[in-house]
Design a protein around this motif. Sequence first.
Motif, PDB file in Angstrom:
ATOM      1  N   SER A  48     -21.695  -1.397   2.635  1.00  0.00           N
ATOM      2  CA  SER A  48     -21.681  -1.891   1.206  1.00  0.00           C
ATOM      3  C   SER A  48     -20.359  -2.213   0.641  1.00  0.00           C
ATOM      4  O   SER A  48     -20.407  -3.144  -0.425  1.00  0.00           O
ATOM      5  CB  SER A  48     -22.136  -0.461   0.249  1.00  0.00           C
ATOM      6  N   LEU A  49     -19.491  -2.110   1.243  1.00  0.00           N
ATOM      7  CA  LEU A  49     -18.015  -2.739   0.602  1.00  0.00           C
ATOM      8  C   LEU A  49     -17.785  -4.157   1.023  1.00  0.00           C
ATOM      9  O   LEU A  49     -17.353  -4.815   0.281  1.00  0.00           O
ATOM     10  CB  LEU A  49     -16.992  -1.783   1.586  1.00  0.00           C
ATOM     11  N   ASN A  50     -18.469  -4.422   2.188  1.00  0.00           N
ATOM     12  CA  ASN A  50     -18.677  -6.026   2.401  1.00  0.00           C
ATOM     13  C   ASN A  50     -17.169  -6.367   2.657  1.00  0.00           C
ATOM     14  O   ASN A  50     -16.884  -7.368   1.807  1.00  0.00           O
ATOM     15  CB  ASN A  50     -19.604  -6.587   1.645  1.00  0.00           C
ATOM     16  N   CYS A  51     -16.275  -6.041   3.455  1.00  0.00           N
ATOM     17  CA  CYS A  51     -14.836  -6.394   3.292  1.00  0.00           C
ATOM     18  C   CYS A  51     -14.552  -6.749   4.695  1.00  0.00           C
ATOM     19  O   CYS A  51     -14.921  -5.901   5.834  1.00  0.00           O
ATOM     20  CB  CYS A  51     -13.934  -5.418   2.833  1.00  0.00           C
ATOM     21  N   GLU A  61      -5.307 -13.025   5.572  1.00  0.00           N
ATOM     22  CA  GLU A  61      -6.622 -13.311   5.116  1.00  0.00           C
ATOM     23  C   GLU A  61      -7.726 -12.254   4.922  1.00  0.00           C
ATOM     24  O   GLU A  61      -7.809 -11.359   5.748  1.00  0.00           O
ATOM     25  CB  GLU A  61      -7.276 -14.526   6.056  1.00  0.00           C
ATOM     26  N   LEU A  62      -8.225 -12.204   3.560  1.00  0.00           N
ATOM     27  CA  LEU A  62      -9.023 -11.158   3.174  1.00  0.00           C
ATOM     28  C   LEU A  62     -10.224 -11.857   2.637  1.00  0.00           C
ATOM     29  O   LEU A  62     -10.230 -12.552   1.863  1.00  0.00           O
ATOM     30  CB  LEU A  62      -8.479 -10.210   1.833  1.00  0.00           C
ATOM     31  N   GLN A  63     -11.313 -11.081   3.131  1.00  0.00           N
ATOM     32  CA  GLN A  63     -12.858 -11.435   2.600  1.00  0.00           C
ATOM     33  C   GLN A  63     -13.290 -10.259   1.657  1.00  0.00           C
ATOM     34  O   GLN A  63     -13.607  -9.245   2.252  1.00  0.00           O
ATOM     35  CB  GLN A  63     -13.837 -11.812   3.652  1.00  0.00           C
ATOM     36  N   TYR A  64     -13.475 -10.627   0.446  1.00  0.00           N
ATOM     37  CA  TYR A  64     -13.928  -9.329  -0.349  1.00  0.00           C
ATOM     38  C   TYR A  64     -14.469  -9.738  -1.576  1.00  0.00           C
ATOM     39  O   TYR A  64     -13.577 -10.656  -2.158  1.00  0.00           O
ATOM     40  CB  TYR A  64     -12.573  -8.505  -0.587  1.00  0.00           C
ATOM     41  N   LEU A 111      -7.065  -0.382   6.928  1.00  0.00           N
ATOM     42  CA  LEU A 111      -7.887  -0.221   5.494  1.00  0.00           C
ATOM     43  C   LEU A 111      -8.383   1.170   5.547  1.00  0.00           C
ATOM     44  O   LEU A 111      -9.063   1.558   6.573  1.00  0.00           O
ATOM     45  CB  LEU A 111      -8.981  -1.331   5.793  1.00  0.00           C
ATOM     46  N   ASP A 112      -8.092   1.634   4.420  1.00  0.00           N
ATOM     47  CA  ASP A 112      -8.763   3.291   4.386  1.00  0.00           C
ATOM     48  C   ASP A 112      -9.528   3.215   3.057  1.00  0.00           C
ATOM     49  O   ASP A 112      -8.957   3.025   1.940  1.00  0.00           O
ATOM     50  CB  ASP A 112      -7.549   4.179   4.143  1.00  0.00           C
ATOM     51  N   GLU A 113     -10.995   3.253   3.039  1.00  0.00           N
ATOM     52  CA  GLU A 113     -11.610   2.909   1.949  1.00  0.00           C
ATOM     53  C   GLU A 113     -11.491   1.794   1.188  1.00  0.00           C
ATOM     54  O   GLU A 113     -11.895   0.676   1.713  1.00  0.00           O
ATOM     55  CB  GLU A 113     -11.650   4.307   1.039  1.00  0.00           C
ATOM     56  N   THR A 114     -10.863   1.709   0.050  1.00  0.00           N
ATOM     57  CA  THR A 114     -10.500   0.304  -0.682  1.00  0.00           C
ATOM     58  C   THR A 114      -9.150  -0.105  -0.729  1.00  0.00           C
ATOM     59  O   THR A 114      -8.834  -0.608  -1.674  1.00  0.00           O
ATOM     60  CB  THR A 114     -11.046   0.458  -1.896  1.00  0.00           C
ATOM     61  N   THR A 115      -8.219   0.665   0.042  1.00  0.00           N
ATOM     62  CA  THR A 115      -6.907   0.500  -0.114  1.00  0.00           C
ATOM     63  C   THR A 115      -6.494  -0.125   1.480  1.00  0.00           C
ATOM     64  O   THR A 115      -6.814   0.420   2.527  1.00  0.00           O
ATOM     65  CB  THR A 115      -5.965   1.997  -0.399  1.00  0.00           C
ATOM     66  N   LEU A 116      -5.485  -1.155   1.400  1.00  0.00           N
ATOM     67  CA  LEU A 116      -5.193  -1.792   2.360  1.00  0.00           C
ATOM     68  C   LEU A 116      -3.453  -1.269   2.538  1.00  0.00           C
ATOM     69  O   LEU A 116      -2.831  -1.169   1.459  1.00  0.00           O
ATOM     70  CB  LEU A 116      -5.045  -3.308   2.460  1.00  0.00           C
ATOM     71  N   LEU A 130      -7.838  -3.257  -3.164  1.00  0.00           N
ATOM     72  CA  LEU A 130      -8.736  -4.441  -2.938  1.00  0.00           C
ATOM     73  C   LEU A 130      -8.919  -5.209  -4.273  1.00  0.00           C
ATOM     74  O   LEU A 130      -8.838  -6.365  -4.339  1.00  0.00           O
ATOM     75  CB  LEU A 130      -9.951  -4.309  -2.111  1.00  0.00           C
ATOM     76  N   ASP A 131      -9.529  -4.309  -5.055  1.00  0.00           N
ATOM     77  CA  ASP A 131      -9.673  -4.949  -6.541  1.00  0.00           C
ATOM     78  C   ASP A 131      -8.359  -5.497  -6.988  1.00  0.00           C
ATOM     79  O   ASP A 131      -8.574  -6.735  -7.743  1.00  0.00           O
ATOM     80  CB  ASP A 131     -10.286  -4.016  -7.538  1.00  0.00           C
ATOM     81  N   TRP A 132      -7.268  -4.797  -6.859  1.00  0.00           N
ATOM     82  CA  TRP A 132      -6.006  -5.512  -7.351  1.00  0.00           C
ATOM     83  C   TRP A 132      -5.676  -6.812  -6.713  1.00  0.00           C
ATOM     84  O   TRP A 132      -5.221  -7.760  -7.512  1.00  0.00           O
ATOM     85  CB  TRP A 132      -4.760  -4.581  -7.297  1.00  0.00           C
ATOM     86  N   LEU A 133      -5.694  -6.966  -5.410  1.00  0.00           N
ATOM     87  CA  LEU A 133      -5.555  -8.351  -4.660  1.00  0.00           C
ATOM     88  C   LEU A 133      -6.609  -9.266  -5.199  1.00  0.00           C
ATOM     89  O   LEU A 133      -6.171 -10.464  -5.381  1.00  0.00           O
ATOM     90  CB  LEU A 133      -5.817  -8.087  -3.261  1.00  0.00           C
ATOM     91  N   VAL A 134      -7.916  -9.024  -5.484  1.00  0.00           N
ATOM     92  CA  VAL A 134      -8.787  -9.815  -6.070  1.00  0.00           C
ATOM     93  C   VAL A 134      -8.143 -10.548  -7.492  1.00  0.00           C
ATOM     94  O   VAL A 134      -8.134 -11.680  -7.633  1.00  0.00           O
ATOM     95  CB  VAL A 134     -10.137  -9.355  -6.474  1.00  0.00           C
ATOM     96  N   ARG A 135      -7.641  -9.589  -8.302  1.00  0.00           N
ATOM     97  CA  ARG A 135      -7.380 -10.085  -9.685  1.00  0.00           C
ATOM     98  C   ARG A 135      -6.039 -10.733  -9.552  1.00  0.00           C
ATOM     99  O   ARG A 135      -5.916 -11.852 -10.496  1.00  0.00           O
ATOM    100  CB  ARG A 135      -6.948  -8.801 -10.368  1.00  0.00           C
TER     101      ARG A 135
END
Length: 342
Positions: A48-51, A61-64, A111-116, A130-135
Amino acid sequence: MWCHGLSHLQSRLQNLLRRGVTCWAFQQLNFKSLFPLAIHWHHTASKSLNCAWQQHEDHFELQYANTVMRFDYVWLRDHCRSASCYNSKTHQRSLDTASVDLCIKPKTIRLDETTLFFTWPDGHVTKYDLDWLVRNSYEGQKQKVIQPRILWNAEIYQRAQVPSVDFQSFLETNEGLKNFLQNFLLYGIAFVENVPPTQEHTEKLAERISLIRETIYGRMWYFTSDFSRGDTAYTKLALDRHTDTTYFQEPCGYNNYDRAVINTVPYDVVHRWYTAHRTLTVELRRPENEFWVKLKPGRVLFIDNWRVLHGRESFTGYRQLCGCYLTRDDVLNTARLLGLQA
């Protein structure tokens, strides 16, 4: 990996021997082609995370979140939000950027859950949500929906029927203030209605969205027709299209009246300036590019001096007018606090 590589080598050798390739030719084989460098994508266990992420020689390089992002390693070290690198109360860096090795690379990434987690050569650990990196990535910023600006003329504005905001709604509700700022960002002008026609209430209105900028005219300016002031604005004469404070170090824009003597460029550049000035003036004076508004007591008009010029026709009789200048940074900050992408 090794089993696959040896099997692949054995197959290649058999093919070569069958074709009668000499030992010398075998020595010339490119062993890198036999054992190509494998760059692995690391995937999360959670479907479900698709990362997925990949560590390159000079970047990460990150795909998320349907976004492919690339981060420089110095950037990742410099933006560390750990207590020793960043003061979360003041939102200022504690880390000296100049102390970061420009060739830095992480020793490990996990990567642990949603934290790199990035572990650096000195043992320091940087973690990113991960969301911080996207923003905050370049690629994420490009996808942001910026508050649109509408290029308009009189017909477009009138057809849009942009509503004014009521004074009480403007002062007392965030919804009213947000609606006003949205119109202001869209068109560069916006109206507030039913304002008690006093300087005090106009000042209160302005302070709702910004600090009032002190200028040579004071904090709030209030004037009637007064030829002794030595300024066309204080007369009954017509004012051509202009913006204010062009004589400041940080001017708001263009003003045909307050131009100083042109004496800093040679004659041929001066003539090109007059040619450009004529082209601009013709466009500004086209009737379709003019929107005429009759102000009345209780109606306040806000103008973005970086986008919209203003002026007036000549008039007779007695008129009182008050106003002020606002700081652009504060206006835009108020809009952002209300959720607008200003």
